[in-house]
Design a protein around this motif. Structure first.
Motif, PDB file in Angstrom:
ATOM      1  N   ILE A   1       0.737  -1.127   0.138  1.00  0.00           N
ATOM      2  CA  ILE A   1       0.062   0.160   0.065  1.00  0.00           C
ATOM      3  C   ILE A   1       0.941   1.268   0.159  1.00  0.00           C
ATOM      4  N   ASP A   2       0.615   2.299  -1.007  1.00  0.00           N
ATOM      5  CA  ASP A   2       1.230   3.332  -1.008  1.00  0.00           C
ATOM      6  C   ASP A   2       0.356   4.610  -0.752  1.00  0.00           C
ATOM      7  N   LEU A   3       0.763   5.790   0.020  1.00  0.00           N
ATOM      8  CA  LEU A   3       0.134   6.843   0.138  1.00  0.00           C
ATOM      9  C   LEU A   3       0.971   8.029  -0.409  1.00  0.00           C
ATOM     10  N   GLY A   4       0.408   8.996  -0.207  1.00  0.00           N
ATOM     11  CA  GLY A   4       1.063  10.485  -0.648  1.00  0.00           C
ATOM     12  C   GLY A   4       1.284  10.524  -2.449  1.00  0.00           C
ATOM     13  N   LEU A   5      -0.018  10.069  -2.960  1.00  0.00           N
ATOM     14  CA  LEU A   5      -0.179  10.194  -4.478  1.00  0.00           C
ATOM     15  C   LEU A   5      -1.251  10.950  -4.951  1.00  0.00           C
ATOM     16  N   VAL A   6      -0.833  11.612  -5.957  1.00  0.00           N
ATOM     17  CA  VAL A   6      -1.976  12.467  -6.904  1.00  0.00           C
ATOM     18  C   VAL A   6      -2.141  11.754  -8.242  1.00  0.00           C
ATOM     19  N   LYS A   7      -3.030  12.282  -9.071  1.00  0.00           N
ATOM     20  CA  LYS A   7      -3.412  11.929 -10.465  1.00  0.00           C
ATOM     21  C   LYS A   7      -3.309  13.123 -11.190  1.00  0.00           C
ATOM     22  N   VAL A   8      -2.544  13.084 -12.437  1.00  0.00           N
ATOM     23  CA  VAL A   8      -2.868  14.384 -13.124  1.00  0.00           C
ATOM     24  C   VAL A   8      -3.152  13.887 -14.474  1.00  0.00           C
ATOM     25  N   SER A   9      -4.344  14.333 -14.827  1.00  0.00           N
ATOM     26  CA  SER A   9      -4.743  13.961 -16.231  1.00  0.00           C
ATOM     27  C   SER A   9      -5.035  14.757 -17.319  1.00  0.00           C
ATOM     28  N   ALA A  10      -4.778  14.670 -18.377  1.00  0.00           N
ATOM     29  CA  ALA A  10      -4.704  15.749 -19.623  1.00  0.00           C
ATOM     30  C   ALA A  10      -5.859  14.914 -20.381  1.00  0.00           C
ATOM     31  N   ILE A  11      -6.842  15.686 -20.638  1.00  0.00           N
ATOM     32  CA  ILE A  11      -8.337  15.380 -21.233  1.00  0.00           C
ATOM     33  C   ILE A  11      -8.688  16.231 -22.419  1.00  0.00           C
ATOM     34  N   GLY A  12      -9.225  15.412 -23.329  1.00  0.00           N
ATOM     35  CA  GLY A  12      -9.793  16.056 -24.446  1.00  0.00           C
ATOM     36  C   GLY A  12     -10.184  15.107 -25.622  1.00  0.00           C
ATOM     37  N   VAL A  13     -11.510  15.541 -26.241  1.00  0.00           N
ATOM     38  CA  VAL A  13     -12.065  14.571 -27.024  1.00  0.00           C
ATOM     39  C   VAL A  13     -11.283  14.376 -28.199  1.00  0.00           C
ATOM     40  N   GLY A  14     -10.387  15.234 -28.828  1.00  0.00           N
ATOM     41  CA  GLY A  14      -9.900  15.033 -29.999  1.00  0.00           C
ATOM     42  C   GLY A  14      -8.457  14.085 -29.862  1.00  0.00           C
ATOM     43  N   MET A  15      -8.165  13.445 -28.460  1.00  0.00           N
ATOM     44  CA  MET A  15      -6.753  12.797 -28.412  1.00  0.00           C
ATOM     45  C   MET A  15      -6.382  11.616 -29.125  1.00  0.00           C
ATOM     46  N   GLN A  16      -7.753  10.886 -29.306  1.00  0.00           N
ATOM     47  CA  GLN A  16      -7.339   9.716 -29.910  1.00  0.00           C
ATOM     48  C   GLN A  16      -6.880   9.812 -31.431  1.00  0.00           C
ATOM     49  N   SER A  17      -7.385  10.948 -31.962  1.00  0.00           N
ATOM     50  CA  SER A  17      -6.779  11.173 -33.547  1.00  0.00           C
ATOM     51  C   SER A  17      -5.638  12.032 -33.628  1.00  0.00           C
ATOM     52  N   GLN A  18      -4.865  12.379 -32.598  1.00  0.00           N
ATOM     53  CA  GLN A  18      -3.932  13.296 -32.486  1.00  0.00           C
ATOM     54  C   GLN A  18      -2.658  12.542 -31.961  1.00  0.00           C
ATOM     55  N   PRO A  19      -1.672  12.205 -32.811  1.00  0.00           N
ATOM     56  CA  PRO A  19      -0.429  11.539 -32.502  1.00  0.00           C
ATOM     57  C   PRO A  19       0.247  12.515 -31.623  1.00  0.00           C
ATOM     58  N   GLY A  20       1.038  11.871 -30.654  1.00  0.00           N
ATOM     59  CA  GLY A  20       2.090  12.425 -29.850  1.00  0.00           C
ATOM     60  C   GLY A  20       1.393  13.206 -28.404  1.00  0.00           C
ATOM     61  N   VAL A  21       0.135  12.965 -28.135  1.00  0.00           N
ATOM     62  CA  VAL A  21      -0.356  13.645 -27.322  1.00  0.00           C
ATOM     63  C   VAL A  21       0.299  12.983 -25.731  1.00  0.00           C
ATOM     64  N   ALA A  22       0.386  11.729 -25.728  1.00  0.00           N
ATOM     65  CA  ALA A  22       1.285  11.009 -24.721  1.00  0.00           C
ATOM     66  C   ALA A  22       2.545  11.448 -24.599  1.00  0.00           C
ATOM     67  N   ALA A  23       3.183  11.667 -25.582  1.00  0.00           N
ATOM     68  CA  ALA A  23       4.659  11.699 -25.620  1.00  0.00           C
ATOM     69  C   ALA A  23       4.650  13.295 -25.263  1.00  0.00           C
ATOM     70  N   THR A  24       3.894  14.093 -25.561  1.00  0.00           N
ATOM     71  CA  THR A  24       4.099  15.680 -25.108  1.00  0.00           C
ATOM     72  C   THR A  24       3.802  15.740 -23.720  1.00  0.00           C
ATOM     73  N   MET A  25       3.040  14.870 -23.013  1.00  0.00           N
ATOM     74  CA  MET A  25       2.722  15.017 -21.743  1.00  0.00           C
ATOM     75  C   MET A  25       3.883  14.413 -20.829  1.00  0.00           C
ATOM     76  N   PHE A  26       4.374  13.328 -21.340  1.00  0.00           N
ATOM     77  CA  PHE A  26       5.456  12.579 -20.874  1.00  0.00           C
ATOM     78  C   PHE A  26       6.708  13.540 -20.698  1.00  0.00           C
ATOM     79  N   ARG A  27       6.847  14.049 -22.002  1.00  0.00           N
ATOM     80  CA  ARG A  27       8.036  14.844 -22.116  1.00  0.00           C
ATOM     81  C   ARG A  27       8.132  16.060 -21.172  1.00  0.00           C
ATOM     82  N   ALA A  28       6.998  16.868 -21.061  1.00  0.00           N
ATOM     83  CA  ALA A  28       6.771  17.990 -19.936  1.00  0.00           C
ATOM     84  C   ALA A  28       7.007  17.473 -18.504  1.00  0.00           C
ATOM     85  N   LEU A  29       6.552  16.258 -18.262  1.00  0.00           N
ATOM     86  CA  LEU A  29       6.827  15.734 -16.984  1.00  0.00           C
ATOM     87  C   LEU A  29       8.252  15.570 -16.637  1.00  0.00           C
TER      88      LEU A  29
END
Length: 167
Positions: A97-125
């Motif tokens: 069991i782990d504590l002290g966590l949060v969830k950050v979500s990038a949300i958008g209807v057009g994400m599925q048809s837009q390549p690179g969204v995950a890569a952009t988020m991961f790069r920023a982090l």
């Protein structure tokens, strides 16, 4: 592609390690949690490959698995005895069991048809030096479980590459 970045605070993470990967293992875990009235958030399962040594070295995929899920940390005290009871009845596995966590979500209807969204988020982090503990995705959302201390900063750094917060 991304219209909002959301932050969910006060998460706990439960990891069930080294479970037998057989039909019904997920039912055994989550039916009992549901009957207790506890809601879970993201669920991740992955198989553990085991190798057999000897004259033939073979990999046996899927004999065991780990199941990881998040939930509100206020539910951890109620979920702990449930998952420990399931582990005991199965006769194999461990609970972490782990504590002290949060969830950050990038949300958008057009994400599925837009390549690179995950890569952009991961790069920023990554550029901000923020370590990702878990990732889940859907057609409209990419969520990263992060250390609580990085939550607010993660929202800010993910906003920028998607042009959010600007007029």
């Amino acid at each position: 592609a991304v219209s909002i970045v959301a932050l969910k605070n006060d998460l706990g993470r439960v990891t069930l390690e080294d479970l037998p990967n057989r039909p019904g293992i997920q039912r055994d875990v989550f039916e009992k949690i549901a009957k207790a009235g506890i809601s879970v958030d993201d669920i991740i399962q992955h198989e553990i490959e085991t190798s057999v040594s000897g004259s033939e070295s073979r990999i046996h995929p899927g004999e065991r698995c780990n199941i990881v899920f998040t939930l509100d940390k206020t539910d951890l005290q109620d979920v702990r005895p449930i998952v420990e009871g399931v582990i005991k009845s199965i006769g194999q596995g461990r609970t972490k069991i782990d504590l002290g966590l949060v969830k950050v979500s990038a949300i958008g209807v057009g994400m599925q048809s837009q390549p690179g969204v995950a890569a952009t988020m991961f790069r920023a982090l990554a550029d901000a030096g923020i370590t990702i503990a878990n990732i889940t995705t859907s057609e409209i959302k990419i969520s990263c479980i992060l250390p609580e201390a990085d939550g607010a900063r993660a929202v800010r750094v993910v906003h920028d590459p998607f042009g959010l917060g600007r007029e």
